[in-house]
Structure formats: structure tokens, C-alpha cells
Design an enzyme around this catalytic site. Structure first.
Site, PDB file in Angstrom:
ATOM      1  N   HIS A  22      -2.875  18.390 -20.375  1.00 39.94           N
ATOM      2  CA  HIS A  22      -3.379  17.609 -19.235  1.00 39.94           C
ATOM      3  C   HIS A  22      -4.651  17.516 -19.345  1.00 39.94           C
ATOM      4  CE1 HIS A  22      -3.648  17.404 -14.759  1.00 39.94           C
ATOM      5  NE2 HIS A  22      -5.066  17.804 -15.070  1.00 39.94           N
ATOM      6  N   GLU A  23      -5.545  18.493 -19.873  1.00 36.62           N
ATOM      7  CA  GLU A  23      -7.156  18.298 -19.714  1.00 36.62           C
ATOM      8  C   GLU A  23      -7.417  17.341 -20.912  1.00 36.62           C
ATOM      9  OE1 GLU A  23      -9.271  19.510 -17.775  1.00 36.62           O
ATOM     10  OE2 GLU A  23      -7.608  20.520 -16.699  1.00 36.62           O
ATOM     11  N   HIS A  26      -7.734  13.899 -19.406  1.00 35.04           N
ATOM     12  CA  HIS A  26      -9.114  13.916 -18.842  1.00 35.04           C
ATOM     13  C   HIS A  26     -10.260  13.804 -19.849  1.00 35.04           C
ATOM     14  CE1 HIS A  26      -7.558  15.014 -14.596  1.00 35.04           C
ATOM     15  NE2 HIS A  26      -7.421  16.089 -15.257  1.00 35.04           N
TER      16      HIS A  26
END
Length: 448
Positions: A22-23, A26
Site C-alpha cells: 500500500h505504501e 503512495h
């Protein structure tokens, strides 16, 4: 590895993989939008390894393996060197900030599709949807019979027991009459309507499933395996014997046989077991013994194992698995939104929420079931993270997206005071949900 340590280990693996991915979403989009990333961390807390990349980003592995985080250059967190203002997060156009924030949930969605694809390529072991109904349950009263094969739930075809349970679970949230199309052991098809509207409100799916009473059909009363050195083998029983009765009491399936062994051995360990072998009736004197198997509490045993339920392996080639993965992702996403909508409207109980304890237990169980099952679990959790992170709650990605959408409409950012108030409200909501999920986990562990 015992259950507790296994649950902790697979929870760390699950959160480590999914939150880091998920990170990384980003991070990857931020870099392509020209935002300077100060740190990309796998884990939290003190760094146990780190290095500075050529791009100036500090890459580190931290001591607490519960995910990770990305730290970007952000004027809201301190002074920014004039030379770096062009690569600072808040200086970017609003559409780029939206893309950076949305990238985390998007990467969780991509991971879910990839995991479902891998699951179908590897193969997902399951069983044929041959069911039975516990006596006096809702399913039994509605007309579900032993050995019925479920063909469709609410008009949607099902091929496996896993599909059947998933469809039943979704239907139980709404508690509305549910039609099942089944084929009986005689080959005739019929429709059975389950009156789910009679279920009491305010309970979780597990409690509803118990009241519904549908489960995988018990195998036939056949001694598929007779273990050497155990009472049944010593008495002369052989693999393939069909068990007819114990102490004169007829045996209908293997579950009934297991219950009778315990009940009769409690009265007297000496059992009269009648069997049929190649069409011929035989009788054996078997003396049951109290023994603990694989760390379980001691119980009466004679050393007979049942035949396995009809196995099914859902496996596709790489190309066909793409379509199957996309369809499964869509169906699971619809199920998540269905659950959220029904909990918000009050149709479904918030007791269905699970926290880290519940996730850890399911992670351990799925890992023990094999690679296919664990991939399915990872995909489902990744998809849940994607959807939940998009909820318009400040402190979540969805809350930030809400701020940026408002900025697009009004032409200027919200005030710092408004955003800070929203963050406090969002933090309160998030902590409340986490506390409720944790309470549900503890309650299930202690009382169910």
C-alpha cells in the site's frame, strides 16, 4: 508451531506485505509526480537497517514489522528549503495530490487481483457442495435433506462448498427469505426457501450460520483407514468396511458413528460393531481406549478414519485465471460494500466486525490450509484495505481525497483549522471502530 505463535507470525506476514505494498503505491506515484520522498520504511520504530538511495530517499527496515510508511517533503510539517519547494507535496496541483493519495488503495486492489490470479493458477482446494442440515435447524425445517447438492443460492450458481458458504454469508446480512436450488440424492431438483427473515436481529454471521444449520455433509459410515495398533485393527476390522451399527444402534453416517463411539464407550469400552464387507455381514468386539491425539483433549478412540468429502480443485491456466480473478475481485468488492451498507443502515450487526485478533486467527488457519487458501486470504484482506481506506473518514486516504475534492469545487484548500478538526473527528471514529472490532474478537474468543 502452536496456534498462538502461528497466528502472530502470519498476522505479521499479512500486515507486513499488504501495508508495505500500500505504501509503495503512495511512494511510486509521488516520485512520478516529482514529490521528494524523504523516507520509505518497511516497519515502524527504530531502524535496524537503512541506506540513502541516489534519489536522496532513506530506505529502511524498522524493528516493528507491522507494515510501513512513506514520509514525503511537506510544508505542513516544517520549513522547506526554497530550492526544494517545487518538489514539496502541497505545492503540487490538486489532481497530482489526489493521484498520490489514491495510489495506496489502488495498489491494494492490484495486489488483490494478482493474488486471486495466483490462487487460481496454483489451484484452490475445495469440496463439492454436498450438504446436510443439523436436526431441528432452520435448514432442516425448510426441507434441506442429507446429501443434497446445492446448485444455486438466490439464483446464482455455486460449484463448491466455499462458494456456498460465501453466498449464504452475504445473504444472512440481509435476513430475507433465500431460495436454494438443490439436487437430492435421488437426482431430482427442487427449490428450498430458507426463511432468514425469522432470524433475530443483532447477531453476527457465525451465530446465524449455527441457527441456519447447513454444513458439509458427513461422509458415509465407511472405515476408509483402520490404523494399525489401534483397537479396530486389533479386532480385525479392515479399510473399506461399511459400519452398520454399534451395540445394535444403526449408523447413518460417519458423524453419527463418531458420536455413538463416544456415547457407548462412556457406558462400557467394549463395543459390538457390525459391518458389511464385500456384501457380507460381519461383527467385531472392539474395546475403545481413551487417548489424546495431536494435542487434543483425551477422548474415546478405536482408530478408524472416515473417507474424505468429494474434493474439488479450482485451477485455471494463466489466461483463464485473469478473467476468474477479475470476476472474483468484483464479487468480493460488492460483498464488502454490501456489508458496509447494511451495517450503516442497521440491517446487519456491528458484531460482524473483526480486528487484528480475528485476522490473525484466520491468517493462521488459511496458511495451514495451503498456498491457495492463504493467497485467497491475502487477496480478501488486501481488497478490504483498499475499500476501507477509501471511506471518507479523515485520517484515512478517503478523508484526504474528500478534502481535495472539496478544494477542486471551491477553488482553494480548506483551512488548517477545518482540516485539523476533521482529523480529530476521523481519529475518534477510527479508534471507535478499532475498539469495537477488538471487543468483538475478545467476545468471540471467550464466549463462542
Amino acid at each position: 508451531m502452536n496456534s498462538f505463535l502461528g497466528s502472530v507470525f502470519w498476522l505479521l506476514v499479512t500486515l507486513g506485505v499488504l501495508v508495505t505494498f500500500h505504501e509503495f503505491g503512495h511512494y511510486w506515484v509521488a516520485r512520478r509526480c516529482g514529490v521528494k520522498v524523504l523516507r520509505f520504511s518497511v516497519g515502524f520504530g527504530k531502524a535496524i537497517w537503512s541506506r540513502i538511495g541516489k534519489d536522496g530517499t532513506e530506505y529502511q527496515i524498522a524493528a516493528i514489522p507491522l507494515g510501513g510508511y512513506v514520509k514525503m517533503l511537506d510544508a505542513r510539517e516544517g520549513e522547506v528549503d526554497p530550492a526544494d519547494r517545487g518538489s514539496e507535496f502541497t505545492s503540487k496541483p490538486v489532481w497530482q495530490r489526489i493521484a498520490i493519495v489514491a495510489a495506496g488503495p489502488a495498489f491494494n486492489l492490484i495486489f488483490a487481483i494478482a493474488a486471486f490470479w495466483a490462487m487460481y493458477v496454483v489451484g484452490m482446494p475445495d469440496f463439492a457442495p454436498l450438504v446436510t442440515a443439523t436436526p431441528h435447524s432452520m435448514a432442516a425445517d425448510a426441507g434441506v435433506r442429507d446429501g443434497d447438492r446445492v446448485l444455486a443460492v438466490d439464483g446464482k450458481p455455486v460449484d463448491t462448498m466455499g462458494d456456498t458458504y460465501e453466498a449464504l454469508g452475504n445473504a444472512l446480512l440481509g435476513r430475507e427469505p433465500l431460495p436454494l436450488r438443490v439436487r437430492g440424492s435421488d437426482g431430482t431438483e427442487r427449490v428450498v426457501t430458507l426463511p432468514l427473515n425469522r432470524l433475530p436481529a443483532g447477531q453476527d454471521i457465525g451465530q446465524y450460520m449455527d441457527k441456519l444449520g447447513i454444513k458439509l455433509a458427513s461422509p458415509a459410515p465407511i472405515a476408509a483407514v483402520v490404523r494399525a495398533g489401534f483397537p479396530a485393527a486389533s479386532a480385525g476390522m479392515q479399510g473399506g468396511d461399511r459400519i452398520v451399527s454399534i451395540n445394535g444402534q444403526p449408523v447413518t453416517d460417519f458423524e453419527a458413528f463418531s458420536r455413538l463411539v463416544v456415547a457407548e464407550a462412556t457406558k462400557s469400552p467394549a463395543l459390538d460393531i457390525a459391518v458389511e464387507r464385500q456384501g457380507k455381514p460381519l461383527s467385531f468386539k472392539v474395546t475403545a481406549r481413551m487417548e489424546s491425539m495431536e494435542g487434543q483433549p483425551p477422548r474415546w478412540l478405536i482408530g478408524v478414519s472416515p473417507p474424505q468429502p468429494e474434493p474439488m480443485l479450482r485451477r485455471y491456466g494463466p489466461a483463464a485465471a485473469v478473467s476468474a480473478a477479475l470476476t472474483t475481485t468484483w464479487d468480493n468488492t460488492a460483498s464488502i460494500f454490501n456489508m458496509i451498507g447494511k451495517m450503516v443502515s442497521g440491517q446487519a450487526s456491528t458484531k460482524n466486525l473483526s480486528g487484528v485478533i480475528g485476522i490473525a486467527q484466520v491468517a493462521n488457519a488459511s496458511a495451514s490450509a495451503g498456498l491457495g487458501a492463504f493467497l485467497r486470504f491475502l487477496a480478501a484482506i488486501s481488497l478490504s484495505l483498499a475499500v476501507l481506506n477509501l471511506l471518507p473518514i479523515p485520517v484515512l486516504d478517503g478523508g484526504h481525497l474528500l478534502y481535495y475534492l472539496i478544494e477542486l469545487v471551491k477553488g482553494s484548500p480548506l483551512s488548517e483549522r477545518t482540516m485539523m478538526a476533521g482529523q480529530y473527528v476521523g481519529l475518534f471514529l477510527l479508534l471507535t471502530l478499532m475498539g469495537l472490532a477488538f471487543y468483538n474478537d475478545i467476545h468471540r474468543s471467550l464466549f463462542l
